[in-house]
Design a protein around this motif. Structure first.
Motif, PDB file in Angstrom:
ATOM      1  N   GLY A   1       0.810  -1.200   0.000  1.00 45.90           N
ATOM      2  CA  GLY A   1       0.000   0.000   0.000  1.00 45.90           C
ATOM      3  C   GLY A   1       0.845   1.251   0.000  1.00 45.90           C
ATOM      4  N   ARG A   2       0.168   2.373   0.140  1.00 45.68           N
ATOM      5  CA  ARG A   2       0.833   3.674   0.146  1.00 45.68           C
ATOM      6  C   ARG A   2       1.139   4.081   1.577  1.00 45.68           C
ATOM      7  NH1 ARG A   2      -1.942   9.361  -1.845  1.00 45.68           N
ATOM      8  NH2 ARG A   2      -0.199  10.739  -1.312  1.00 45.68           N
ATOM      9  N   PRO A   3       2.388   4.339   1.918  1.00 43.16           N
ATOM     10  CA  PRO A   3       2.711   4.749   3.293  1.00 43.16           C
ATOM     11  C   PRO A   3       1.983   6.033   3.662  1.00 43.16           C
ATOM     12  CG  PRO A   3       4.700   4.190   2.070  1.00 43.16           C
ATOM     13  CD  PRO A   3       3.587   4.231   1.067  1.00 43.16           C
ATOM     14  N   LYS A   4       1.556   6.118   4.915  1.00 48.55           N
ATOM     15  CA  LYS A   4       0.883   7.324   5.396  1.00 48.55           C
ATOM     16  C   LYS A   4       1.605   7.800   6.654  1.00 48.55           C
ATOM     17  CE  LYS A   4      -2.828   4.595   7.596  1.00 48.55           C
ATOM     18  NZ  LYS A   4      -2.377   3.253   7.234  1.00 48.55           N
ATOM     19  N   GLY A   5       2.133   9.005   6.598  1.00 52.29           N
ATOM     20  CA  GLY A   5       2.900   9.535   7.720  1.00 52.29           C
ATOM     21  C   GLY A   5       1.983  10.133   8.777  1.00 52.29           C
ATOM     22  N   ALA A   6       2.043   9.614   9.989  1.00 56.33           N
ATOM     23  CA  ALA A   6       1.227  10.133  11.086  1.00 56.33           C
ATOM     24  C   ALA A   6       2.001  11.236  11.801  1.00 56.33           C
ATOM     25  CB  ALA A   6       0.872   9.020  12.064  1.00 56.33           C
ATOM     26  N   GLY A   7       1.363  12.405  11.928  1.00 52.97           N
ATOM     27  CA  GLY A   7       1.998  13.536  12.602  1.00 52.97           C
ATOM     28  C   GLY A   7       1.706  13.520  14.087  1.00 52.97           C
ATOM     29  N   ASN A   8       2.550  12.863  14.856  1.00 50.84           N
ATOM     30  CA  ASN A   8       2.355  12.806  16.309  1.00 50.84           C
ATOM     31  C   ASN A   8       2.892  14.072  16.977  1.00 50.84           C
ATOM     32  OD1 ASN A   8       1.140  10.179  17.156  1.00 50.84           O
ATOM     33  ND2 ASN A   8       2.822   9.369  15.925  1.00 50.84           N
ATOM     34  N   THR A   9       2.564  14.239  18.253  1.00 47.87           N
ATOM     35  CA  THR A   9       2.984  15.421  19.005  1.00 47.87           C
ATOM     36  C   THR A   9       3.970  15.031  20.101  1.00 47.87           C
ATOM     37  OG1 THR A   9       1.244  15.254  20.696  1.00 47.87           O
ATOM     38  CG2 THR A   9       0.689  16.413  18.651  1.00 47.87           C
ATOM     39  N   HIS A  10       4.807  15.978  20.490  1.00 54.96           N
ATOM     40  CA  HIS A  10       5.715  15.727  21.610  1.00 54.96           C
ATOM     41  C   HIS A  10       4.929  15.449  22.885  1.00 54.96           C
ATOM     42  CE1 HIS A  10       9.247  18.089  19.575  1.00 54.96           C
ATOM     43  NE2 HIS A  10       9.001  16.930  19.010  1.00 54.96           N
ATOM     44  N   THR A  11       3.799  16.143  23.062  1.00 59.15           N
ATOM     45  CA  THR A  11       2.973  15.924  24.256  1.00 59.15           C
ATOM     46  C   THR A  11       2.511  14.481  24.340  1.00 59.15           C
ATOM     47  OG1 THR A  11       2.205  18.211  24.198  1.00 59.15           O
ATOM     48  CG2 THR A  11       0.888  16.654  25.469  1.00 59.15           C
ATOM     49  N   ALA A  12       2.067  13.919  23.218  1.00 55.22           N
ATOM     50  CA  ALA A  12       1.607  12.531  23.205  1.00 55.22           C
ATOM     51  C   ALA A  12       2.749  11.573  23.540  1.00 55.22           C
ATOM     52  CB  ALA A  12       1.029  12.198  21.833  1.00 55.22           C
ATOM     53  N   LEU A  13       3.920  11.818  22.992  1.00 57.81           N
ATOM     54  CA  LEU A  13       5.061  10.939  23.250  1.00 57.81           C
ATOM     55  C   LEU A  13       5.525  11.029  24.705  1.00 57.81           C
ATOM     56  CD1 LEU A  13       7.030  11.618  19.967  1.00 57.81           C
ATOM     57  CD2 LEU A  13       5.855   9.504  20.570  1.00 57.81           C
ATOM     58  N   ILE A  14       5.553  12.243  25.244  1.00 63.25           N
ATOM     59  CA  ILE A  14       5.950  12.401  26.641  1.00 63.25           C
ATOM     60  C   ILE A  14       4.957  11.714  27.557  1.00 63.25           C
ATOM     61  CG2 ILE A  14       6.163  14.105  28.514  1.00 63.25           C
ATOM     62  CD1 ILE A  14       8.631  13.932  26.790  1.00 63.25           C
ATOM     63  N   ASN A  15       3.663  11.834  27.253  1.00 63.26           N
ATOM     64  CA  ASN A  15       2.647  11.138  28.050  1.00 63.26           C
ATOM     65  C   ASN A  15       2.891   9.634  28.035  1.00 63.26           C
ATOM     66  OD1 ASN A  15      -0.179  11.140  29.395  1.00 63.26           O
ATOM     67  ND2 ASN A  15      -0.422   9.715  27.698  1.00 63.26           N
ATOM     68  N   ARG A  16       3.196   9.116  26.846  1.00 61.56           N
ATOM     69  CA  ARG A  16       3.447   7.675  26.694  1.00 61.56           C
ATOM     70  C   ARG A  16       4.670   7.246  27.503  1.00 61.56           C
ATOM     71  NH1 ARG A  16       5.425   3.579  26.448  1.00 61.56           N
ATOM     72  NH2 ARG A  16       5.170   1.809  25.031  1.00 61.56           N
ATOM     73  N   LEU A  17       5.741   8.019  27.458  1.00 61.98           N
ATOM     74  CA  LEU A  17       6.962   7.680  28.180  1.00 61.98           C
ATOM     75  C   LEU A  17       6.775   7.792  29.694  1.00 61.98           C
ATOM     76  CD1 LEU A  17       9.454   9.486  25.805  1.00 61.98           C
ATOM     77  CD2 LEU A  17       9.371   7.021  26.199  1.00 61.98           C
ATOM     78  N   TYR A  18       6.060   8.831  30.146  1.00 63.13           N
ATOM     79  CA  TYR A  18       5.819   8.990  31.580  1.00 63.13           C
ATOM     80  C   TYR A  18       4.947   7.856  32.107  1.00 63.13           C
ATOM     81  CZ  TYR A  18       7.964  13.574  32.305  1.00 63.13           C
ATOM     82  OH  TYR A  18       8.870  14.597  32.445  1.00 63.13           O
ATOM     83  N   TRP A  19       3.940   7.469  31.306  1.00 56.56           N
ATOM     84  CA  TRP A  19       3.108   6.326  31.733  1.00 56.56           C
ATOM     85  C   TRP A  19       3.953   5.059  31.856  1.00 56.56           C
ATOM     86  CZ3 TRP A  19       2.702   1.873  28.851  1.00 56.56           C
ATOM     87  CH2 TRP A  19       1.949   0.865  29.460  1.00 56.56           C
TER      88      TRP A  19
END
Length: 249
Positions: A1-19
């Motif tokens: 298929g065609r790759p689709k780039g997801a634009g994540n946020t630093h806030t989301a990543l920090i939340n994930r790492l802190y959890w």
């Protein structure tokens, strides 16, 4: 298929790492093995989780993630305590005859594919002192959104668990109404972990990121991500993954 780039946020990543730190508690005695290719979002937590929390980071050599024998040598050489496997690679790893020699391992994190109950059972049988954790999540929601500790394995299957901090899940019908208990529906995700959308794909973004009908916050404007995954709630509120609503692998 065609790759689709997801634009994540630093806030989301920090939340994930802190959890993750809150849930699994790395300390200065831990070593995390970074072995996931950078094109896979798991590599983000492999790199930054230990560095944020005073643990040690060991980086595997190129191609080592596909070779159980080389992995075992690296684990023993660096005293690795924590590493990630997709279930198909975990199957290859535990099939090696001498994994019991990897006595430093404390945590095995699984994600990326459905974790079969029999594989979880065999892993705990061969490595009884290791914590086995099943995580679920699409790239569109900053790596993982639900988690489940595999303390006891139900032969019927390994659930994907419950949401991590500041994320929420809904299992809905096509009309966006909640399904009846124990019935299957599409899994929708909401909360701080959602991506902004797909890079330069406004049509696809609008299709997959929809207004949240359950948003009762003062500011409003909440969104839900349509995963395309079929799921259902157990009686205790834990989520079971059932399959896809389409032909995506």
């Amino acid at each position: 298929g065609r790759p689709k780039g997801a634009g994540n946020t630093h806030t989301a990543l920090i939340n994930r790492l802190y959890w993750m730190q809150k849930a699994y508690r790395l300390d200065t005695t831990d070593t995390v093995l970074q072995k996931t290719p950078f094109s896979f979002d798991v590599s983000v937590w492999e790199l930054f989780w230990p560095l944020l929390n005073g643990a040690r980071l060991a980086i595997a050599r190129p191609g080592e993630h596909r070779d159980p024998e080389r992995l075992i040598d690296t684990i023993e050489r660096h005293g690795v305590t924590t590493l990630h496997f997709v279930p198909s690679m975990l199957q290859a790893f535990i099939s090696v005859g001498h994994i019991e020699g990897c006595r430093s391992i404390r945590r095995l994190v699984c994600s990326g594919e459905a974790l079969p109950a029999e594989l979880a059972r065999k892993t705990l049988e061969r490595m009884p002192t290791v914590g086995l954790f099943n995580l679920y999540g699409p790239t569109e929601a900053a790596i993982d959104v639900t988690h489940w500790p595999c303390d006891h394995v139900d032969p019927k299957g390994v659930p994907i668990g419950q949401p991590i901090d500041n994320l929420k899940t809904h299992i809905l019908e096509e009309s966006l109404h909640p399904v009846a208990p124990r019935c299957c529906g599409e899994l929708y995700l909401g909360g701080i972990g959602l991506a902004r959308g797909y890079h330069n794909r406004p049509g696809l973004t609008a299709e997959r990121f929809v207004p949240d009908p359950f948003d009762d916050s003062e500011q409003g404007g909440g969104r839900l991500y349509r995963t395309g995954d079929l799921a259902r709630y157990r009686a205790d509120g834990v989520i079971e993954y059932v399959g896809r609503i389409d032909h995506q692998v």
